[in-house]
Motif scaffolding. Structure first.
Motif, PDB file in Angstrom:
ATOM      1  N   LYS A 161      -4.505  -0.285  -6.521  1.00 23.12           N
ATOM      2  CA  LYS A 161      -4.022   0.428  -8.095  1.00 23.12           C
ATOM      3  C   LYS A 161      -3.676   1.819  -7.518  1.00 23.12           C
ATOM      4  O   LYS A 161      -3.330   2.155  -6.623  1.00 23.12           O
ATOM      5  N   LEU A 189       6.769   8.798  -8.448  1.00 23.88           N
ATOM      6  CA  LEU A 189       6.399   7.779  -7.240  1.00 23.88           C
ATOM      7  C   LEU A 189       4.629   8.532  -7.992  1.00 23.88           C
ATOM      8  O   LEU A 189       3.405   6.836  -6.903  1.00 23.88           O
ATOM      9  N   ASN A 210       2.307   4.654  -5.466  1.00 20.56           N
ATOM     10  CA  ASN A 210       2.442   3.507  -7.253  1.00 20.56           C
ATOM     11  C   ASN A 210       3.666   3.437  -7.362  1.00 20.56           C
ATOM     12  O   ASN A 210       4.373   2.284  -7.921  1.00 20.56           O
ATOM     13  N   VAL A 257       0.916  -1.553   0.347  1.00 21.97           N
ATOM     14  CA  VAL A 257       0.037  -0.400  -0.008  1.00 21.97           C
ATOM     15  C   VAL A 257       1.087   1.408   0.170  1.00 21.97           C
ATOM     16  O   VAL A 257       0.674   1.909   0.593  1.00 21.97           O
ATOM     17  N   TRP A 266       3.424  11.941  -2.531  1.00 21.36           N
ATOM     18  CA  TRP A 266       3.881  11.417  -3.484  1.00 21.36           C
ATOM     19  C   TRP A 266       2.645  12.278  -5.108  1.00 21.36           C
ATOM     20  O   TRP A 266       3.070  11.708  -6.070  1.00 21.36           O
ATOM     21  N   LEU A 279       6.390   2.389  -6.155  1.00 25.36           N
ATOM     22  CA  LEU A 279       7.139   1.808  -5.250  1.00 25.36           C
ATOM     23  C   LEU A 279       6.584   0.235  -5.716  1.00 25.36           C
ATOM     24  O   LEU A 279       7.825  -0.569  -4.684  1.00 25.36           O
TER      25      LEU A 279
END
Ligand code: NAD
Length: 380
Positions: A149, A221, A128, A125, A215, A130
Motif C-alpha cells: 500500500k 516516489l 509507491n 515492496v 523517498w 515504482l
C-alpha cells in the motif's frame, strides 16, 4: 525457453492441492488412530505441502524487518528469491534465507522470471511511485502479485496494474495486512452486527514524526505525504467500519511547520468522508505527530482502537468491554491468506480493486484540499 504454460501451472496447483489434501487426511487418520490408543510414534511422516515460491522485490525496512521474518512462519509460501538493485545484498539474502543465487534479479531482469517455474508470486515492496512498473513487470513474467500500500501514485496507474494482471490471468492483491488482524476483523464483524452497528460516527488519526531525507518526502516516489503512507489506514478502516465506499470528501492541509523538509508533499492534513446513509468520518494524518487512533460508534455501540494500526500491541475496547485476542503475525496470515485464495481459485480478500478504491478516495482528498471544496467521488 521454459515459460510457465497454463497447463504446467495448473499441474503444479494440482500437485500442491493434492499435497494439502494428503496432509489433511494424514492428520485426520492420525487423530483417529491415536484415539484407539496405538503408539503415535509408528505413524509415517506427513507428506510435505508444496509451498508457493515467493520473491520479494525491494529489500528495505518493511521487507527486511517484517516480511522476511514472517516468511519463516508462513505455511503456504516460502521466500525463494529477491529483486534488488544491489547484487551483493541479494547474495547476503540468498545465504541467510537459503535460496539459490540464480533467484536474485534486478529491476531490469524481472522479465527473466518467466523462465523460472519455481517463482509463483512476486511481492512488490518498493517506493509507491515504482509499484506500477514493478507489478506490471511481474505480471508480464506470468507471476501472481502482491503489491504494498498505497497501490500506486494514481488511479490511472491502478487501472494499468489491474489490466496487466488480468491479461496475464494472474491475481493482484494489496498489502492490507489488517484484514488478517483479529481486532480489525472484529471491527468488520461488529459493523455488520445489527446488535452493535451500523457505525455512523467515525474518527481516526494516524501519523509519525518523519526525520531525514528519504523517498517518502519526494513526490515522484511517494505520490504524496502522510496521507499516502499513514492516512490510508484511516481511509481504509473507515470503509471497513461503514461497510461502504464514501460518496464525497472535504479536506484541509495544515500550514507547514517544517517547509524545508516537506517541499512537494503535505506535512499534515485533516479530511472528512461522507458515506451513503449519512455516516461521517473525521480524520487526520501527519508527519510531525506520533499517533494512531480509530473509533467507530453508532446508536447501539462503539469500538475504539489505540494504538490502532501497528503490527502488534493493538489496544481495543468496545461498548461491551475490552477485546483480548492472542498475538497474531499479521504479515504471515496476510501472505498465507492470499496463497489460500490462489490455491482455491478464489478472489483475493484484498484485491487490486480495493487498492484502486482507496486511491480514488485519496485523489479526491487531495483535490478537495487543493480546491477547498467538497469533492464527490466516482469509482468508475
Ligand atoms: P524502504 O525505503 O525501507 O525500502 C524501499 C526499497 O525499495 C529499498 O530496498 C530500495 O533499495 C528499493 N528501491 C528500489 N528502487 C528504488 C528507487 N528508485 N528509490 C528508492 N528505493 C528504491 O521503504 P519501506 O518502508 O520498506 O516501504 C516500501 C513499501 O512498503 C512502500 O510502498 C510502503 O508504503 C510499504 N510499507 C507498508 C507497510 C505495511 O505495514 N503494510 C509498512 C511499511 C512500508
Amino acid at each position: 525457453m521454459n515459460h510457465p504454460t497454463p497447463h504446467s501451472l495448473s499441474r503444479r496447483k494440482f500437485i500442491r492441492n493434492a499435497s494439502i489434501a494428503a496432509s489433511a487426511s494424514w492428520a485426520l487418520g492420525r487423530r483417529a488412530w491415536a484415539a484407539d490408543g496405538a503408539p503415535a510414534l509408528l505413524m509415517p511422516a506427513p507428506p510435505p505441502i508444496k509451498k508457493y515460491g515467493l520473491v520479494l522485490a525491494g529489500l528495505g525496512s518493511y521487507a527486511n524487518g517484517m516480511l522476511a521474518p514472517a516468511l519463516q512462519e508462513t505455511q503456504q509460501c516460502k521466500l525463494i528469491g529477491v529483486v534488488t538493485r544491489r547484487p551483493e545484498v541479494g547474495a547476503q539474502w540468498a545465504k541467510k534465507y537459503n535460496f539459490p543465487e540464480k533467484n536474485i534479479y534486478n529491476y531490469d531482469t524481472m522479465a527473466k522470471m518467466a523462465d523460472n517455474p519455481d517463482i509463483d508470486i512476486v511481492y512488490v515492496v518498493t517506493p509507491n511511485g515504482l509499484h506500477a512498473e514493478h507489478v506490471i513487470a511481474a505480471a508480464k513474467a506470468g507471476k501472481h502479485v502482491i503489491c504494498e500500500k498505497p497501490m500506486a501514485n494514481s488511479v490511472a496507474d491502478c487501472d494499468k496494474m489491474i489490466s496487466a494482471c488480468r491479461d496475464a490471468k494472474r491475481t493482484l492483491s494489496i498489502g492490507y495486512r489488517l484484514h488478517f488482524d483479529p481486532y480489525h476483523r472484529e471491527l468488520t464483524r461488529l459493523a455488520r452486527d445489527p446488535g452493535v452497528g451500523p457505525f455512523t460516527k467515525i474518527s481516526g488519526e494516524n501519523g509519525f514524526t518523519l526525520n531525514g531525507d528519504q523517498w517518502r518526502i519526494h513526490h515522484p516516489l511517494s505520490g504524496g505525504g502522510p496521507l499516502m503512507d499513514m492516512g490510508i489506514y484511516v481511509v481504509h478502516a473507515a470503509c471497513m467500519a461503514t461497510n461502504a465506499n464514501p460518496i464525497a470528501v472535504t479536506a484541509t492541509e495544515h500550514p507547514k511547520t517544517r517547509p524545508n523538509i516537506f517541499v512537494d508533499v503535505e506535512e499534515a492534513l485533516d479530511w472528512t468522508m461522507e458515506f451513503p446513509g449519512g455516516a461521517v468520518a473525521t480524520c487526520q494524518t501527519s508527519y510531525v505527530k506520533n499517533y494512531g487512533h480509530f473509533r467507530a460508534e453508532g446508536a447501539k455501540g462503539w469500538i475504539d482502537f489505540q494504538p490502532a494500526f501497528g503490527y502488534n500491541g493493538l489496544k481495543v475496547t468496545t461498548s461491551t468491554g475490552p477485546l483480548d485476542f492472542p498475538p497474531t503475525n499479521q504479515q504471515a496470515k496476510h501472505m498465507d491468506g492470499i496463497c489460500q485464495s490462489i490455491a482455491e481459485g478464489k478472489a483475493s480478500i484484498v484485491p487490486g480493486e480495493m487498492g484502486r478504491r482507496d486511491m480514488v478516495i485519496i485523489e479526491g482528498i487531495y483535490a478537495a484540499a487543493q480546491s477547498g471544496k467538497r469533492v464527490e467521488l466516482k469509482y468508475s
